[in-house]
Design an enzyme around this catalytic site. Structure first.
Site, mmCIF file in Angstrom:
data_model
loop_
_atom_site.group_PDB
_atom_site.id
_atom_site.type_symbol
_atom_site.label_atom_id
_atom_site.label_comp_id
_atom_site.label_asym_id
_atom_site.label_seq_id
_atom_site.Cartn_x
_atom_site.Cartn_y
_atom_site.Cartn_z
ATOM 1 N N GLY A 11 0.767 -1.255 -0.101
ATOM 2 C CA GLY A 11 -0.141 -0.403 -0.085
ATOM 3 C C GLY A 11 0.919 0.921 0.128
ATOM 4 O O GLY A 11 2.008 1.393 0.331
ATOM 5 N N ARG A 72 1.264 -4.916 -5.782
ATOM 6 C CA ARG A 72 1.524 -6.410 -5.272
ATOM 7 C C ARG A 72 1.995 -7.265 -5.867
ATOM 8 O O ARG A 72 0.899 -7.177 -7.342
ATOM 9 C CB ARG A 72 0.098 -6.930 -4.120
ATOM 10 C CG ARG A 72 0.056 -5.597 -2.912
ATOM 11 C CD ARG A 72 -1.153 -6.180 -1.823
ATOM 12 N NE ARG A 72 -1.869 -5.154 -1.084
ATOM 13 C CZ ARG A 72 -1.420 -4.249 -0.581
ATOM 14 N NH1 ARG A 72 -0.846 -4.570 -0.491
ATOM 15 N NH2 ARG A 72 -2.161 -3.229 -0.369
ATOM 16 N N ASP A 103 5.731 -4.863 6.288
ATOM 17 C CA ASP A 103 6.189 -6.012 6.462
ATOM 18 C C ASP A 103 6.336 -6.840 5.754
ATOM 19 O O ASP A 103 7.271 -7.769 4.961
ATOM 20 C CB ASP A 103 5.141 -6.760 7.812
ATOM 21 C CG ASP A 103 3.900 -6.153 7.913
ATOM 22 O OD1 ASP A 103 3.382 -6.279 6.840
ATOM 23 O OD2 ASP A 103 3.353 -7.215 8.836
ATOM 24 N N THR A 125 3.582 2.232 5.134
ATOM 25 C CA THR A 125 2.167 2.806 6.144
ATOM 26 C C THR A 125 1.493 3.458 6.854
ATOM 27 O O THR A 125 2.301 3.799 7.713
ATOM 28 C CB THR A 125 2.862 1.084 6.093
ATOM 29 O OG1 THR A 125 1.209 1.071 6.692
ATOM 30 C CG2 THR A 125 3.122 0.601 7.179
ATOM 31 N N ASP A 127 -0.417 2.962 7.904
ATOM 32 C CA ASP A 127 -1.362 2.031 9.301
ATOM 33 C C ASP A 127 -0.357 2.308 10.881
ATOM 34 O O ASP A 127 -0.736 2.065 11.673
ATOM 35 C CB ASP A 127 -1.543 0.462 8.644
ATOM 36 C CG ASP A 127 -2.320 0.025 8.116
ATOM 37 O OD1 ASP A 127 -3.072 1.590 8.114
ATOM 38 O OD2 ASP A 127 -2.565 -0.786 7.585
ATOM 39 N N ASP A 129 1.262 -0.007 11.771
ATOM 40 C CA ASP A 129 1.420 -2.047 12.184
ATOM 41 C C ASP A 129 3.291 -2.126 12.097
ATOM 42 O O ASP A 129 3.220 -3.320 12.408
ATOM 43 C CB ASP A 129 0.563 -2.115 11.092
ATOM 44 C CG ASP A 129 0.690 -2.788 9.971
ATOM 45 O OD1 ASP A 129 2.013 -2.127 9.920
ATOM 46 O OD2 ASP A 129 0.071 -2.982 9.127
ATOM 47 N N ARG A 171 -6.350 -2.559 9.877
ATOM 48 C CA ARG A 171 -6.996 -3.605 10.437
ATOM 49 C C ARG A 171 -6.597 -4.840 10.978
ATOM 50 O O ARG A 171 -7.353 -5.048 11.620
ATOM 51 C CB ARG A 171 -6.301 -4.483 8.895
ATOM 52 C CG ARG A 171 -7.397 -4.321 7.727
ATOM 53 C CD ARG A 171 -6.739 -4.949 6.404
ATOM 54 N NE ARG A 171 -5.500 -4.044 6.260
ATOM 55 C CZ ARG A 171 -4.661 -4.688 4.955
ATOM 56 N NH1 ARG A 171 -3.756 -5.267 4.640
ATOM 57 N NH2 ARG A 171 -3.140 -3.523 5.224
HETATM 58 P P1 ATP Z 1 0.549 -3.287 3.515
HETATM 59 O O1 ATP Z 1 0.810 -2.741 5.184
HETATM 60 O O2 ATP Z 1 0.350 -1.844 2.710
HETATM 61 O O3 ATP Z 1 -0.667 -3.773 3.095
HETATM 62 P P2 ATP Z 1 3.278 -4.510 3.133
HETATM 63 O O4 ATP Z 1 4.953 -4.625 2.621
HETATM 64 O O5 ATP Z 1 2.751 -5.370 3.912
HETATM 65 O O6 ATP Z 1 2.343 -2.520 2.520
HETATM 66 P P3 ATP Z 1 1.999 -7.166 1.157
HETATM 67 O O7 ATP Z 1 1.090 -6.696 -0.314
HETATM 68 O O8 ATP Z 1 1.803 -7.808 1.846
HETATM 69 O O9 ATP Z 1 2.411 -5.464 1.187
HETATM 70 O O10 ATP Z 1 3.828 -6.747 0.530
HETATM 71 C C1 ATP Z 1 4.365 -6.114 -0.799
HETATM 72 C C2 ATP Z 1 4.764 -7.572 -2.076
HETATM 73 O O11 ATP Z 1 5.523 -8.249 -1.088
HETATM 74 C C3 ATP Z 1 3.457 -8.541 -1.853
HETATM 75 O O12 ATP Z 1 2.906 -8.025 -3.059
HETATM 76 C C4 ATP Z 1 4.479 -10.020 -2.454
HETATM 77 O O13 ATP Z 1 5.141 -9.486 -3.215
HETATM 78 C C5 ATP Z 1 5.601 -9.297 -1.500
HETATM 79 N N1 ATP Z 1 6.244 -10.708 -0.400
HETATM 80 C C6 ATP Z 1 4.731 -10.620 1.378
HETATM 81 N N2 ATP Z 1 4.780 -11.546 1.467
HETATM 82 C C7 ATP Z 1 6.445 -12.510 0.717
HETATM 83 C C8 ATP Z 1 6.986 -13.318 1.554
HETATM 84 N N3 ATP Z 1 6.455 -14.046 2.776
HETATM 85 N N4 ATP Z 1 8.017 -13.693 0.816
HETATM 86 C C9 ATP Z 1 8.344 -12.975 -0.442
HETATM 87 N N5 ATP Z 1 7.560 -11.880 -0.740
HETATM 88 C C10 ATP Z 1 6.392 -11.402 -0.550
#
Ligand code: ATP
Length: 319
Positions: A11, A72, A103, A125, A127, A129, A171
């Site tokens: 995000g 994503r 994360d 982010t 959030d 979080d 969330r």
């Molecule tokens: P937000 O807090 O906004 O959700 P985020 O970085 O946590 O941000 P995610 O959708 O969880 O967002 O992760 C972004 C991208 O990181 C995913 O689409 C994926 O490509 C990669 N990713 C997530 N988890 C893993 C994992 N366990 N191993 C490798 N790549 C990952």
């Protein structure tokens, strides 16, 4: 370190652009090539990469969103996708990578670091979080946005003698609700970390009514859910007309507040310094006003704790 790549993932958050600017300028200042990777890991896998220069990041420190685009990528979760990403990085001669995201994005960064690409994470982010840092880039801008929206709702809430439920993002983590609720003088704050206390919410509204109070703001974190059921319950128990406002994605946009711009600039600069030192597998945190590196593994495993003192204080000053 000859070439650094930068991507924004997950995000988006206000302040990402300020971080992209700081990374780009610090790299160029130190004679390092900087490559922008468009649309997160998805763009990485597909080679959607271009060389940036000083002007590529001109006039963006004040802009929300991300000039690189975010996405994503389900392909990157697979081993095949990760191998593809690694090969693309090799093809482009990228030996250092800065990942801006939450994360999930950090887990991806850790995978690449383990494969041998020097990688640093910057927490972006709204959030808030991520428990390993005092705040994430974008959080205080979101608090600004929510507080402004609540001030506007409060005007109309007072005029009509209504209660307003304001659903905000979050969330699993109620920080946006808690911090913006305190900043805007909300009567009740409902977060996923604590049980919803209907008796406390409705008796507060009834008490307020008795002393002639006309506005009642209830901030609800989206992770708790069911805003319309809550509205019907409040109406039924108190007799007070109640409206629901879901702020949604407006919270993700807007010009970053000065604090987020500062944090992003400091973290962007530090990320490149760490790569020059040859460090990898680290995520940046702000702890007591200092920017410090923490192992990514530790960063993703540290659960965010509720600021209980602030939560208790909110209860005391909203009687
Ligand atoms: P937000 O807090 O906004 O959700 P985020 O970085 O946590 O941000 P995610 O959708 O969880 O967002 O992760 C972004 C991208 O990181 C995913 O689409 C994926 O490509 C990669 N990713 C997530 N988890 C893993 C994992 N366990 N191993 C490798 N790549 C990952």
């Amino acid at each position: 370190m000859k070439t650094i790549g930068i991507l924004t993932s997950g995000g988006d958050a206000p302040g990402m652009n300020a971080a992209i600017r700081a990374v780009t300028r610090t790299a160029i200042f130190n004679g390092i090539r900087i490559m922008g990777i468009r649309f997160g890991y998805d763009g990485l896998i597909n080679g959607n990469i271009y060389e940036m220069n000083v002007s590529s990041v001109a006039d963006i420190i004040q802009r929300g969103g991300t000039i690189l685009g975010s996405a994503r990528s389900s392909e990157f979760i697979t081993e095949r996708g990760q191998k593809k990403a690694y090969n693309i990085l090799q093809d482009f001669g990228i030996d250092g990578l800065v990942v801006l995201g939450g994360d999930g994005s950090y887990r991806g960064a850790e995978v690449l670091s383990n494969m041998g690409i020097k990688t640093i994470g910057i927490p972006c982010t709204i959030d808030n979080d991520m428990g390993y840092t005092d705040s994430t880039i974008g959080f205080y801008t979101a608090i600004d946005t929510v507080s402004e929206a609540i001030s506007k709702l409060r005007d109309t809430s007072s005029s009509h003698g209504r209660a307003n439920i304001v659903e905000v993002m979050g969330r699993h983590c109620g920080d946006i609700a808690l911090y913006s609720g305190v900043a805007s003088g909300a009567e009740s704050i409902i977060i996923p970390e604590r049980e919803l206390d209907m008796e406390a919410i409705t008796s507060k509204i009834k008490r307020g009514r008795k002393r002639g109070k006309l506005h009642h703001i209830i901030v609800l974190a989206e992770g708790v859910g069911k805003p319309y059921e809550l509205k019907e319950d409040i109406k039924r128990i108190t007799g007070v007309d109640t409206k629901v406002t879901i702020l949604g994605h407006v919270q993700r946009g807007g010009s970053p507040c000065p604090y987020d711009r500062l944090l992003a600039s400091e973290m962007g600069n530090k990320a490149v310094q760490l790569l020059i030192e040859g460090q990898s597998g680290l995520a940046l945190a702000t702890i007591n006003g200092k920017i410090v590196p923490v192992p990514i593994k530790e960063a993703v495993e540290t659960k965010r704790e509720l600021n209980q003192e602030l939560y208790d204080m909110a209860g005391e000053i909203s009687i």
